[in-house]
Design an enzyme around this catalytic site. Structure first.
Site, PDB file in Angstrom:
ATOM      1  N   LYS A   1       0.843  -1.204   0.000  1.00 52.44           N
ATOM      2  CA  LYS A   1       0.000   0.000   0.000  1.00 52.44           C
ATOM      3  C   LYS A   1       0.876   1.252   0.000  1.00 52.44           C
ATOM      4  O   LYS A   1       1.597   1.499   0.956  1.00 52.44           O
ATOM      5  CB  LYS A   1      -0.902   0.030   1.235  1.00 52.44           C
TER       6      LYS A   1
ATOM      7  N   GLU B   1       9.901  14.998  15.819  1.00 46.69           N
ATOM      8  CA  GLU B   1      10.301  15.056  14.413  1.00 46.69           C
ATOM      9  C   GLU B   1       9.458  16.112  13.697  1.00 46.69           C
ATOM     10  O   GLU B   1       8.232  16.029  13.689  1.00 46.69           O
ATOM     11  CB  GLU B   1      10.053  13.678  13.786  1.00 46.69           C
TER      12      GLU B   1
ATOM     13  N   GLU C   1      10.398   0.790  10.002  1.00 47.89           N
ATOM     14  CA  GLU C   1      11.354   1.878   9.760  1.00 47.89           C
ATOM     15  C   GLU C   1      10.616   3.153  10.104  1.00 47.89           C
ATOM     16  O   GLU C   1       9.697   3.561   9.386  1.00 47.89           O
ATOM     17  CB  GLU C   1      11.776   1.914   8.281  1.00 47.89           C
TER      18      GLU C   1
ATOM     19  N   THR D   1       6.331   6.967  13.906  1.00 49.17           N
ATOM     20  CA  THR D   1       6.415   6.077  15.065  1.00 49.17           C
ATOM     21  C   THR D   1       5.021   5.795  15.630  1.00 49.17           C
ATOM     22  O   THR D   1       4.731   4.663  16.043  1.00 49.17           O
ATOM     23  CB  THR D   1       7.351   6.704  16.117  1.00 49.17           C
TER      24      THR D   1
ATOM     25  N   GLY E   1       7.103   4.576   8.154  1.00 50.84           N
ATOM     26  CA  GLY E   1       6.250   5.733   8.411  1.00 50.84           C
ATOM     27  C   GLY E   1       6.534   6.274   9.796  1.00 50.84           C
ATOM     28  O   GLY E   1       7.621   6.092  10.341  1.00 50.84           O
TER      29      GLY E   1
ATOM     30  N   CYS F   1      13.551  10.868   6.937  1.00 53.11           N
ATOM     31  CA  CYS F   1      13.488  10.259   8.260  1.00 53.11           C
ATOM     32  C   CYS F   1      14.795  10.432   9.027  1.00 53.11           C
ATOM     33  O   CYS F   1      14.809  10.560  10.230  1.00 53.11           O
ATOM     34  CB  CYS F   1      13.157   8.781   8.122  1.00 53.11           C
TER      35      CYS F   1
HETATM   36  P1  NAP Z   1       2.538   7.817   8.304  1.00 52.30           P
HETATM   37  O1  NAP Z   1       1.514   8.859   8.436  1.00 52.30           O
HETATM   38  O2  NAP Z   1       2.890   7.000   9.482  1.00 52.30           O
HETATM   39  O3  NAP Z   1       2.058   6.891   7.110  1.00 52.30           O
HETATM   40  C1  NAP Z   1       2.853   5.844   6.602  1.00 52.30           C
HETATM   41  C2  NAP Z   1       1.958   4.860   5.892  1.00 52.30           C
HETATM   42  O4  NAP Z   1       1.089   4.234   6.848  1.00 52.30           O
HETATM   43  C3  NAP Z   1       1.035   5.489   4.854  1.00 52.30           C
HETATM   44  O5  NAP Z   1       0.904   4.600   3.768  1.00 52.30           O
HETATM   45  C4  NAP Z   1      -0.241   5.618   5.631  1.00 52.30           C
HETATM   46  O6  NAP Z   1      -1.389   5.695   4.832  1.00 52.30           O
HETATM   47  C5  NAP Z   1      -0.250   4.342   6.418  1.00 52.30           C
HETATM   48  N1  NAP Z   1      -1.125   4.360   7.579  1.00 52.30           N
HETATM   49  C6  NAP Z   1      -1.688   5.416   8.225  1.00 52.30           C
HETATM   50  N2  NAP Z   1      -2.465   5.000   9.246  1.00 52.30           N
HETATM   51  C7  NAP Z   1      -2.410   3.644   9.248  1.00 52.30           C
HETATM   52  C8  NAP Z   1      -2.981   2.637  10.064  1.00 52.30           C
HETATM   53  N3  NAP Z   1      -3.772   2.940  11.085  1.00 52.30           N
HETATM   54  N4  NAP Z   1      -2.686   1.349   9.785  1.00 52.30           N
HETATM   55  C9  NAP Z   1      -1.861   1.021   8.775  1.00 52.30           C
HETATM   56  N5  NAP Z   1      -1.301   1.945   7.948  1.00 52.30           N
HETATM   57  C10 NAP Z   1      -1.564   3.238   8.194  1.00 52.30           C
HETATM   58  O7  NAP Z   1       3.905   8.411   7.778  1.00 52.30           O
HETATM   59  P2  NAP Z   1       4.129   9.414   6.572  1.00 52.30           P
HETATM   60  O8  NAP Z   1       3.637  10.745   7.028  1.00 52.30           O
HETATM   61  O9  NAP Z   1       3.607   8.849   5.303  1.00 52.30           O
HETATM   62  O10 NAP Z   1       5.721   9.403   6.424  1.00 52.30           O
HETATM   63  C11 NAP Z   1       6.508  10.173   7.236  1.00 52.30           C
HETATM   64  C12 NAP Z   1       7.086   9.353   8.369  1.00 52.30           C
HETATM   65  O11 NAP Z   1       7.785   8.236   7.834  1.00 52.30           O
HETATM   66  C13 NAP Z   1       8.104  10.109   9.166  1.00 52.30           C
HETATM   67  O12 NAP Z   1       7.915   9.864  10.538  1.00 52.30           O
HETATM   68  C14 NAP Z   1       9.424   9.524   8.705  1.00 52.30           C
HETATM   69  O13 NAP Z   1      10.460   9.642   9.624  1.00 52.30           O
HETATM   70  C15 NAP Z   1       9.061   8.123   8.447  1.00 52.30           C
HETATM   71  N6  NAP Z   1      10.008   7.484   7.525  1.00 52.30           N
HETATM   72  C16 NAP Z   1      10.909   6.584   8.028  1.00 52.30           C
HETATM   73  C17 NAP Z   1      11.851   5.980   7.204  1.00 52.30           C
HETATM   74  C18 NAP Z   1      12.845   4.985   7.737  1.00 52.30           C
HETATM   75  O14 NAP Z   1      13.439   4.267   6.942  1.00 52.30           O
HETATM   76  N7  NAP Z   1      13.036   4.890   9.048  1.00 52.30           N
HETATM   77  C19 NAP Z   1      11.870   6.282   5.844  1.00 52.30           C
HETATM   78  C20 NAP Z   1      10.950   7.197   5.362  1.00 52.30           C
HETATM   79  C21 NAP Z   1      10.013   7.781   6.217  1.00 52.30           C
HETATM   80  P3  NAP Z   1      -1.910   7.067   4.181  1.00 52.30           P
HETATM   81  O15 NAP Z   1      -0.900   8.122   4.352  1.00 52.30           O
HETATM   82  O16 NAP Z   1      -2.054   6.667   2.784  1.00 52.30           O
HETATM   83  O17 NAP Z   1      -3.221   7.382   4.808  1.00 52.30           O
END
Ligand code: NAP
Ligand code: MG
Length: 506
Positions: free
Chosen positions: A201, A410, A275, A255, A253, A309
Site C-alpha cells: 500500500k 520530528e 522503519e 512512530t 512511516g 526520516c
Molecule cells: P505515516 O503517516 O505514518 O504513514 C505511513 C503509511 O502508513 C502510509 O501509507 C499511511 O497511509 C499508512 N497508515 C496510516 N495509518 C495507518 C494505520 N492505522 N494502519 C496502517 N497503515 C496506516 O507516515 P508518513 O507521514 O507517510 O511518512 C513520514 C514518516 O515516515 C516520518 O515519521 C518519517 O520519519 C518516516 N520514515 C521513516 C523511514 C525509515 O526508513 N526509518 C523512511 C521514510 C520515512 P496514508 O498516508 O495513505 O493514509
C-alpha cells in the site's frame, strides 16, 4: 533565494503551471486502478480520491480508495500466485525478474523522476537520485537472491543438521510519501528476492510512481506476485496490518502509526519490521574542515526539503568555531533556491501537502514562542509565483531549550535546531537525549574523535564526514523508537525468510 527576477511573478507562475501540466501529460501512469492479480480493477468501495501536485495545488490524478474487501482480494491473489507460480521460481528466475525490473525502471528513469517530482514536490535533481537508487536496489537484491544460502551446522558424527531460508509466502508492505518509489523498492527487493508474494500500500499522498512501476513491469512479474492497493491508512493500511493471512509486515512511516501496526500484527503473531521517525544529531568538532562541514550540514537537513526520516535536524557545533560556522551556514541556507521542483536549479521544492506545511509551521511557532533565535527562515516564501505551493523557507533555530517539543519531536521539514557545545560528555548526553535513534553525523578531521563519537551515539546509521548516503548493501534501520530490523542489505532478506532446521540422524 536567487530566482530569475527579470520576469514577473505572474509570468513565472504561469510558466510553472504550464510546465507541470505538460509534464503530467507526458509521465502520468495510464492506469489508476488497484493492481490485483495482474489486473487493473476498481475498489469495492466504489470511491476514488485525488492526489495533488504540491507545487501548483492542482489535481494530478484520481486513484482508487481501497478498503478491507480489496485487501482480502489482494491477499487471496497473492497466495494463489505464491502457491501456483512463485514458490516454484528458482533463485535464478527471481534474480532475472528483479534484474529486468531494474532495467525497465532505468529505461524510463527520467519519466519516473518527473512523476515523483510532480506528486511529492521533490527537486528533480534529487528525484533522479531516488530513481537511480531504485534501479540499484533492484539489481542488488537480484544478486542477493542467488547468494542467500542456508547452512550446514557442525555437531558430531551422530547427525547432519541443515538449515533452509524459506519465504513466508505472502507479506504486507506499507509505504510513506517522502521517497515513494524508493521506499517501495527497499521493501519489494528483499521480499521478492526471498521468494514472497506481496500486497503493498503506497501513501495516499503519493500513489502514482508505484502504479507506474506496475505498468512497466506488468509482463515481468507473474500475475499476483505484486499487488498494489491504493487507499487511506485507516481503510486500507489497517486491514492489511491486521490480516490473518499476512505472514510478515514491513512498515515505513511515523512512530505513532508504526506502533499501531505492531499492535495489529500482535493479534496473529505476524512478524513485523518497522522503519520509523528520527531526530538525528549532527556533531561538528572544532577540527572539522569548515567549508566541507557547512556543505554536509546543508545536505543533512535540507535534502528532500527536510522530509527525510534520517535528517540531521539537531546540530551540535563546538564553541571554538561556532561564530564562523553559523555565519557560513546561514549564508549557505539563504543561497538555497526555493522554487519549482521541475527546474534544474531548484534546491528545495514544496512540502508534500498543505497539512504538512501547517505541521511544520506549528513547530516553528512553538520555537518562536519560547524566544528561540532564528538564524534564518521560519516562514513561507514571499514570492507570488509560489503562492499556490506548499513552500517553507530553510530554517535554522538557535538558543532553544533541548527539552522544547520542537527539538524533541520530528518536524519532517526544512528546520534545524542548533546547539553549542564545549564538553564532549555533556554534548553526547544531549545528542542521545531523544526517543529516536535512526541516524547521526560526525564532522571531524580527527580519526579518534570520529571513532569515539560513532561508538557513543545511539543510532543505527552513523555518517562520518558525509550524510544521507544510502548505497545498496549498507544496512539501514533504527535504534530505540526509530524502528526494528534493517533494510537495504542482505540482512533485509533475513527478515523475509524463516529458518527451517532439518536434523538427520546418522
Ligand atoms: P505515516 O503517516 O505514518 O504513514 C505511513 C503509511 O502508513 C502510509 O501509507 C499511511 O497511509 C499508512 N497508515 C496510516 N495509518 C495507518 C494505520 N492505522 N494502519 C496502517 N497503515 C496506516 O507516515 P508518513 O507521514 O507517510 O511518512 C513520514 C514518516 O515516515 C516520518 O515519521 C518519517 O520519519 C518516516 N520514515 C521513516 C523511514 C525509515 O526508513 N526509518 C523512511 C521514510 C520515512 P496514508 O498516508 O495513505 O493514509
Ligand atoms: Mg500527491
Amino acid at each position: 533565494m536567487s530566482v530569475d527576477d527579470s520576469s514577473s511573478a505572474t509570468e513565472r507562475k504561469s510558466a510553472i503551471n504550464q510546465r507541470h501540466e505538460q509534464t503530467a501529460n507526458e509521465v502520468l501512469p495510464e492506469h489508476r486502478g488497484l493492481y490485483i492479480g495482474g489486473e487493473w480493477v476498481q475498489s469495492a468501495s466504489g470511491e476514488t480520491f485525488e492526489t495533488r501536485d504540491p507545487t501548483t495545488g492542482d489535481t494530478l490524478a484520481s486513484v482508487q480508495a481501497g478498503v478491507a474487501a480489496d485487501i482480502d482480494r489482494a491477499v487471496d491473489a497473492a497466495w494463489a500466485a505464491y502457491d501456483d507460480v512463485y514458490s516454484d521460481y528458482s533463485t535464478a528466475e527471481r534474480q532475472a525478474m528483479l534484474s529486468e525490473m531494474a532495467d525497465r525502471v532505468e529505461a524510463k528513469k527520467e519519466a519516473f523522476a518527473n512523476l515523483e517530482s510532480l506528486d511529492n514536490g521533490k527537486p528533480i535533481t534529487e528525484a533522479r537520485i531516488d530513481i537511480s537508487l531504485v534501479v540499484d536496489h533492484f539489481r542488488y537484491f537480484a544478486g542477493v537472491a542467488r547468494a542467500h544460502e542456508g547452512e550446514t551446522v557442525e555437531t558430531d558424527d551422530s547427525r547432519t543438521v541443515q538449515t533452509y531460508n524459506e519465504p513466508y509466502g505472502v507479506v504486507g508492505q506499507i509505504i510513506p510519501w517522502n521517497f515513494p518509489l524508493l521506499m517501495a523498492a527497499w521493501k519489494l527487493g528483499p521480499a521478492l528476492a526471498a521468494g514472497n508474494a506481496v500486497v503493498i500500500k503506497p501513501a495516499e499522498e503519493t500513489p502514482l510512481s508505484l502504479l507506474k512501476l506496475m505498468e512497466e513491469v506488468d509482463d515481468v512479474v507473474p500475475d499476483g506476485v505484486v499487488n498494489v492497493v491504493t487507499g487511506f491508512g485507516e481503510d486500507a493500511g489497517a486491514p492489511l496490518s491486521s490480516h490473518p493471512d499476512i505472514r510478515k509486515l514491513a512498515f515505513t512511516g511515523s512512530t505513532v502509526v508504526g506502533s499501531e501496526v505492531m499492535q495489529s500484527a500482535a493479534e496473529h503473531i505476524t512478524d513485523v519490521t518497522l522503519e520509523l521517525g528520527g531526530k538525528s544529531p549532527l556533531i561538528v568538532f572544532p577540527d572539522a574542515d569548515l567549508e566541507k562541514a557547512v556543505q554536509t550540514t546543508i545536505t543533512a537537513i535540507f535534502f528532500n526539503t527536510g522530509e527525510c526520516c534520517c535528517a540531521g535536524s539537531r546540530l551540535f557545533v563546538h564553541e571554538d568555531i561556532e561564530e564562523e560556522f553559523l555565519d557560513r551556514l546561514a549564508d549557505a541556507a539563504e543561497e538555497l533556491e526555493l522554487n519549482d521542483p521541475l527546474l534544474e536549479s531548484t534546491d528545495l521544492g514544496p512540502k508534500v501537502t498543505e497539512e504538512q506545511v501547517e505541521n511544520t509551521m506549528s513547530y516553528i511557532e512553538t520555537a518562536r514562542e519560547s524566544d528561540a533565535r532564528f538564524l534564518t527562515g521560519g516562514d513561507q516564501p514571499d514570492d507570488a509565483a509560489l503562492a499556490d505551493g506548499c513552500f517553507v523557507t530553510p530554517t535554522l533555530i538557535n538558543e532553544i531549550d533541548h527539552n522544547n517539543e520542537a527539538v524533541q519531536e520530528e518536524i519532517f521539514g526544512p528546520v534545524q535546531e542548533v546547539f553549542t557545545w564545549s564538553e564532549y560528555d555533556e554534548m553526547m548526553e544531549l545528542a542521545n537525549d531523544v526517543d529516536y535513534g535512526l541516524a547521526a553525523g560526525v564532522l571531524t578531521e580527527n580519526v579518534t574523535n570520529a571513532h569515539r563519537a560513532a561508538r557513543d551515539l545511539e543510532a543505527g546509521n552513523i555518517w562520518v564526514n558525509t550524510y544521507n548516503d544510502f548505497p545498496a548493501g549498507q544496512p539501514f534501520g533504527g535504534y530505540k523508537k526509530s524502528g526494528i530490523g534493517r533494510e537495504t542489505a542482505q540482512e533485509a532478506v533475513d527478515h523475509y525468510t524463516q529458518t527451517k532446521t532439518v536434523n538427520f540422524s546418522l
